[in-house]
Design a protein around this motif. Structure first.
Motif, PDB file in Angstrom:
ATOM      1  N   ILE A  33      41.926  43.784  40.810  1.00 21.10           N
ATOM      2  CA  ILE A  33      42.888  45.066  41.300  1.00 21.10           C
ATOM      3  C   ILE A  33      42.470  45.600  42.640  1.00 21.10           C
ATOM      4  O   ILE A  33      42.804  45.946  43.697  1.00 21.10           O
ATOM      5  CB  ILE A  33      43.389  46.005  40.015  1.00 21.10           C
ATOM      6  N   PHE A  34      41.012  45.984  42.559  1.00 20.47           N
ATOM      7  CA  PHE A  34      40.522  46.957  43.751  1.00 20.47           C
ATOM      8  C   PHE A  34      39.890  46.306  44.790  1.00 20.47           C
ATOM      9  O   PHE A  34      39.476  46.955  45.853  1.00 20.47           O
ATOM     10  CB  PHE A  34      39.550  47.946  42.955  1.00 20.47           C
ATOM     11  N   TYR A  35      39.363  44.887  44.406  1.00 16.85           N
ATOM     12  CA  TYR A  35      38.792  44.131  45.559  1.00 16.85           C
ATOM     13  C   TYR A  35      39.492  43.109  46.183  1.00 16.85           C
ATOM     14  O   TYR A  35      38.515  42.164  47.010  1.00 16.85           O
ATOM     15  CB  TYR A  35      37.415  43.930  45.055  1.00 16.85           C
ATOM     16  N   THR A  36      40.649  42.789  45.815  1.00 15.14           N
ATOM     17  CA  THR A  36      41.101  41.606  46.422  1.00 15.14           C
ATOM     18  C   THR A  36      41.675  41.991  47.995  1.00 15.14           C
ATOM     19  O   THR A  36      41.916  43.094  48.396  1.00 15.14           O
ATOM     20  CB  THR A  36      42.194  41.275  45.748  1.00 15.14           C
ATOM     21  N   SER A  37      41.624  41.018  48.811  1.00 14.45           N
ATOM     22  CA  SER A  37      42.273  41.298  50.336  1.00 14.45           C
ATOM     23  C   SER A  37      43.695  41.298  50.284  1.00 14.45           C
ATOM     24  O   SER A  37      44.398  40.699  49.385  1.00 14.45           O
ATOM     25  CB  SER A  37      41.550  40.067  50.991  1.00 14.45           C
ATOM     26  N   GLY A  38      44.381  41.691  51.447  1.00 17.49           N
ATOM     27  CA  GLY A  38      45.659  41.796  51.607  1.00 17.49           C
ATOM     28  C   GLY A  38      46.258  42.964  50.665  1.00 17.49           C
ATOM     29  O   GLY A  38      45.731  43.521  50.063  1.00 17.49           O
ATOM     30  N   GLY A  39      47.659  43.156  50.952  1.00 14.93           N
ATOM     31  CA  GLY A  39      48.303  44.313  50.346  1.00 14.93           C
ATOM     32  C   GLY A  39      47.861  45.467  50.630  1.00 14.93           C
ATOM     33  O   GLY A  39      47.749  45.816  51.800  1.00 14.93           O
ATOM     34  N   LEU A  40      47.701  46.471  49.687  1.00 16.28           N
ATOM     35  CA  LEU A  40      47.270  47.753  49.895  1.00 16.28           C
ATOM     36  C   LEU A  40      45.863  48.145  50.222  1.00 16.28           C
ATOM     37  O   LEU A  40      45.208  47.329  49.654  1.00 16.28           O
ATOM     38  CB  LEU A  40      47.711  48.484  48.589  1.00 16.28           C
ATOM     39  N   SER A  41      45.551  49.026  51.088  1.00 14.61           N
ATOM     40  CA  SER A  41      44.332  49.171  51.731  1.00 14.61           C
ATOM     41  C   SER A  41      43.359  49.541  50.248  1.00 14.61           C
ATOM     42  O   SER A  41      43.929  50.229  49.363  1.00 14.61           O
ATOM     43  CB  SER A  41      44.080  50.096  52.687  1.00 14.61           C
ATOM     44  N   ARG A  42      42.344  49.327  50.399  1.00 16.57           N
ATOM     45  CA  ARG A  42      41.307  49.967  49.157  1.00 16.57           C
ATOM     46  C   ARG A  42      41.257  51.425  49.032  1.00 16.57           C
ATOM     47  O   ARG A  42      41.387  51.936  47.941  1.00 16.57           O
ATOM     48  CB  ARG A  42      39.939  49.290  49.574  1.00 16.57           C
ATOM     49  N   ALA A  43      41.412  52.095  50.231  1.00 11.89           N
ATOM     50  CA  ALA A  43      41.407  53.411  50.029  1.00 11.89           C
ATOM     51  C   ALA A  43      42.802  54.024  49.400  1.00 11.89           C
ATOM     52  O   ALA A  43      42.748  54.966  48.473  1.00 11.89           O
ATOM     53  CB  ALA A  43      41.238  53.909  51.484  1.00 11.89           C
ATOM     54  N   GLU A  44      43.748  53.084  49.665  1.00 12.09           N
ATOM     55  CA  GLU A  44      44.984  53.800  48.900  1.00 12.09           C
ATOM     56  C   GLU A  44      44.963  53.216  47.640  1.00 12.09           C
ATOM     57  O   GLU A  44      45.866  53.828  46.592  1.00 12.09           O
ATOM     58  CB  GLU A  44      46.237  53.085  49.746  1.00 12.09           C
ATOM     59  N   ARG A  45      44.418  52.250  47.319  1.00  9.61           N
ATOM     60  CA  ARG A  45      44.340  51.887  45.809  1.00  9.61           C
ATOM     61  C   ARG A  45      43.400  52.916  45.061  1.00  9.61           C
ATOM     62  O   ARG A  45      43.749  53.347  43.818  1.00  9.61           O
ATOM     63  CB  ARG A  45      43.695  50.463  45.600  1.00  9.61           C
ATOM     64  N   GLU A  46      42.404  53.296  45.536  1.00  9.70           N
ATOM     65  CA  GLU A  46      41.565  54.409  44.781  1.00  9.70           C
ATOM     66  C   GLU A  46      42.335  55.639  44.929  1.00  9.70           C
ATOM     67  O   GLU A  46      42.293  56.392  44.173  1.00  9.70           O
ATOM     68  CB  GLU A  46      40.156  54.512  45.735  1.00  9.70           C
ATOM     69  N   LEU A  47      43.193  55.907  45.808  1.00 10.53           N
ATOM     70  CA  LEU A  47      44.023  57.097  45.941  1.00 10.53           C
ATOM     71  C   LEU A  47      45.119  57.124  44.627  1.00 10.53           C
ATOM     72  O   LEU A  47      45.115  58.122  44.052  1.00 10.53           O
ATOM     73  CB  LEU A  47      44.785  57.342  47.064  1.00 10.53           C
ATOM     74  N   ALA A  48      45.678  55.823  44.490  1.00  9.66           N
ATOM     75  CA  ALA A  48      46.589  55.855  43.236  1.00  9.66           C
ATOM     76  C   ALA A  48      45.625  56.045  41.951  1.00  9.66           C
ATOM     77  O   ALA A  48      46.238  56.701  41.043  1.00  9.66           O
ATOM     78  CB  ALA A  48      47.034  54.404  43.426  1.00  9.66           C
ATOM     79  N   ALA A  49      44.516  55.742  41.702  1.00 11.07           N
ATOM     80  CA  ALA A  49      43.720  55.883  40.684  1.00 11.07           C
ATOM     81  C   ALA A  49      43.108  57.336  40.360  1.00 11.07           C
ATOM     82  O   ALA A  49      43.264  57.910  39.492  1.00 11.07           O
ATOM     83  CB  ALA A  49      42.287  54.772  40.732  1.00 11.07           C
ATOM     84  N   ALA A  50      43.096  58.039  41.555  1.00  9.45           N
ATOM     85  CA  ALA A  50      42.660  59.590  41.522  1.00  9.45           C
ATOM     86  C   ALA A  50      44.029  60.257  41.221  1.00  9.45           C
ATOM     87  O   ALA A  50      43.990  61.123  40.237  1.00  9.45           O
ATOM     88  CB  ALA A  50      42.263  59.954  42.949  1.00  9.45           C
ATOM     89  N   VAL A  51      45.091  59.907  41.733  1.00 12.94           N
ATOM     90  CA  VAL A  51      46.243  60.442  41.429  1.00 12.94           C
ATOM     91  C   VAL A  51      46.636  60.398  39.955  1.00 12.94           C
ATOM     92  O   VAL A  51      46.957  61.094  39.225  1.00 12.94           O
ATOM     93  CB  VAL A  51      47.562  59.816  42.220  1.00 12.94           C
ATOM     94  N   THR A  52      46.481  59.190  39.487  1.00 15.06           N
ATOM     95  CA  THR A  52      46.803  58.695  37.951  1.00 15.06           C
ATOM     96  C   THR A  52      45.942  59.651  37.192  1.00 15.06           C
ATOM     97  O   THR A  52      46.463  60.227  35.983  1.00 15.06           O
ATOM     98  CB  THR A  52      46.740  57.153  37.829  1.00 15.06           C
ATOM     99  N   SER A  53      44.766  59.635  37.261  1.00 14.46           N
ATOM    100  CA  SER A  53      43.673  60.260  36.767  1.00 14.46           C
ATOM    101  C   SER A  53      44.014  61.831  36.603  1.00 14.46           C
ATOM    102  O   SER A  53      43.673  62.522  35.679  1.00 14.46           O
ATOM    103  CB  SER A  53      42.249  60.119  37.148  1.00 14.46           C
ATOM    104  N   LYS A  54      44.366  62.235  37.790  1.00 11.80           N
ATOM    105  CA  LYS A  54      44.618  63.831  37.881  1.00 11.80           C
ATOM    106  C   LYS A  54      45.816  64.051  37.076  1.00 11.80           C
ATOM    107  O   LYS A  54      45.756  65.123  36.323  1.00 11.80           O
ATOM    108  CB  LYS A  54      44.971  64.039  39.354  1.00 11.80           C
ATOM    109  N   ILE A  55      46.908  63.172  36.986  1.00 15.40           N
ATOM    110  CA  ILE A  55      48.093  63.494  36.134  1.00 15.40           C
ATOM    111  C   ILE A  55      47.872  63.624  34.711  1.00 15.40           C
ATOM    112  O   ILE A  55      48.331  64.111  33.998  1.00 15.40           O
ATOM    113  CB  ILE A  55      49.343  62.245  36.550  1.00 15.40           C
ATOM    114  N   ASN A  56      46.847  62.439  34.404  1.00 14.72           N
ATOM    115  CA  ASN A  56      46.510  62.332  32.927  1.00 14.72           C
ATOM    116  C   ASN A  56      45.410  63.352  32.455  1.00 14.72           C
ATOM    117  O   ASN A  56      44.977  63.309  31.430  1.00 14.72           O
ATOM    118  CB  ASN A  56      46.049  60.822  32.830  1.00 14.72           C
ATOM    119  N   GLY A  57      44.903  64.040  33.433  1.00 10.59           N
ATOM    120  CA  GLY A  57      43.908  65.194  33.004  1.00 10.59           C
ATOM    121  C   GLY A  57      42.218  64.548  33.013  1.00 10.59           C
ATOM    122  O   GLY A  57      41.559  65.009  32.126  1.00 10.59           O
TER     123      GLY A  57
END
Length: 160
Positions: A33-57
Motif C-alpha cells: 500500500i505505502f511503497y508502490t510506484s504510481g498513483g498517490l504520492s507517498r506523502a499523501e498516503r501517509e497523510l491519509a493514515a494520519a487523518v484516519t488515525s486522528k479520527i479513530n483517536g
C-alpha cells in the motif's frame, strides 16, 4: 520475522508476532500500500493514515504518520495544522485544495458509519486524482482503520 522487519521493540508487532503468517501478510500488505510506484504520492498516503488515525483517536499512529507525511511533503506547517485541529472541527481547514479533498475523503471514510459521498469522489477527480490515486487513498485509510483498532486494544502508548 520480527527482527527481519525491525519490530522487536513494539507491543503492536509482538502481538501480531503471535501468529507469524498474519504478521508477514500484514507487513507485505503495508509495503504494497505505502511503497508502490504510481498513483498517490507517498506523502499523501501517509497523510491519509494520519487523518484516519486522528479520527479513530489513535494518537500513536497519527503522530508517526503525520511525521512521515511532513518529511515526505516538506510541508510541516500543513501537517501541524492538521494535528492541531480540535475534535469536531474540520480537519481540512487551511489546507491546499488537493490536501483538503484527500483529508475530507479519508475522514469521511474513517467515521462510523462511513460518510463518503459521490461529492467526495468528484472533488478528488477535480484535484487530479485518477482511479489509481483514489484506490491508494482508500487502501491507506482502510489499512489504518484496521491497524488503529488493533493498536488501541493495547492501551495508551508509553513514551521512552
Amino acid at each position: 520475522i520480527l527482527a527481519k522487519f525491525g519490530h522487536t521493540d513494539s507491543d503492536y508487532f509482538r502481538l501480531l508476532g503471535r501468529n507469524l503468517p498474519v504478521l508477514e501478510q500484514r507487513t507485505l500488505t503495508d509495503k504494497g500500500i505505502f511503497y508502490t510506484s504510481g498513483g498517490l504520492s507517498r506523502a499523501e498516503r501517509e497523510l491519509a493514515a494520519a487523518v484516519t488515525s486522528k479520527i479513530n483517536g489513535c494518537i500513536y499512529c497519527a503522530s508517526v504518520h503525520a511525521r512521515k507525511a511532513s518529511q515526505l511533503s516538506k510541508d510541516n506547517a500543513a501537517v501541524e495544522r492538521l494535528l492541531a485541529v480540535e475534535p469536531g472541527q474540520s480537519l481540512s481547514s487551511g489546507q491546499s485544495p488537493r490536501w483538503q479533498a484527500g483529508i475530507d475523503f479519508a475522514a469521511a471514510l474513517s467515521v462510523t458509519p462511513p460518510a463518503v459521498t459521490p461529492g467526495h469522489l468528484a472533488e478528488l477527480e477535480r484535484q487530479g486524482l485518477d482511479t489509481l490515486a483514489q484506490l491508494d487513498l482508500v487502501q491507506s485509510a482502510a489499512f489504518f482503520a484496521w491497524a488503529n483498532r488493533l493498536m488501541l486494544t493495547l492501551g495508551e502508548p508509553s513514551l521512552p
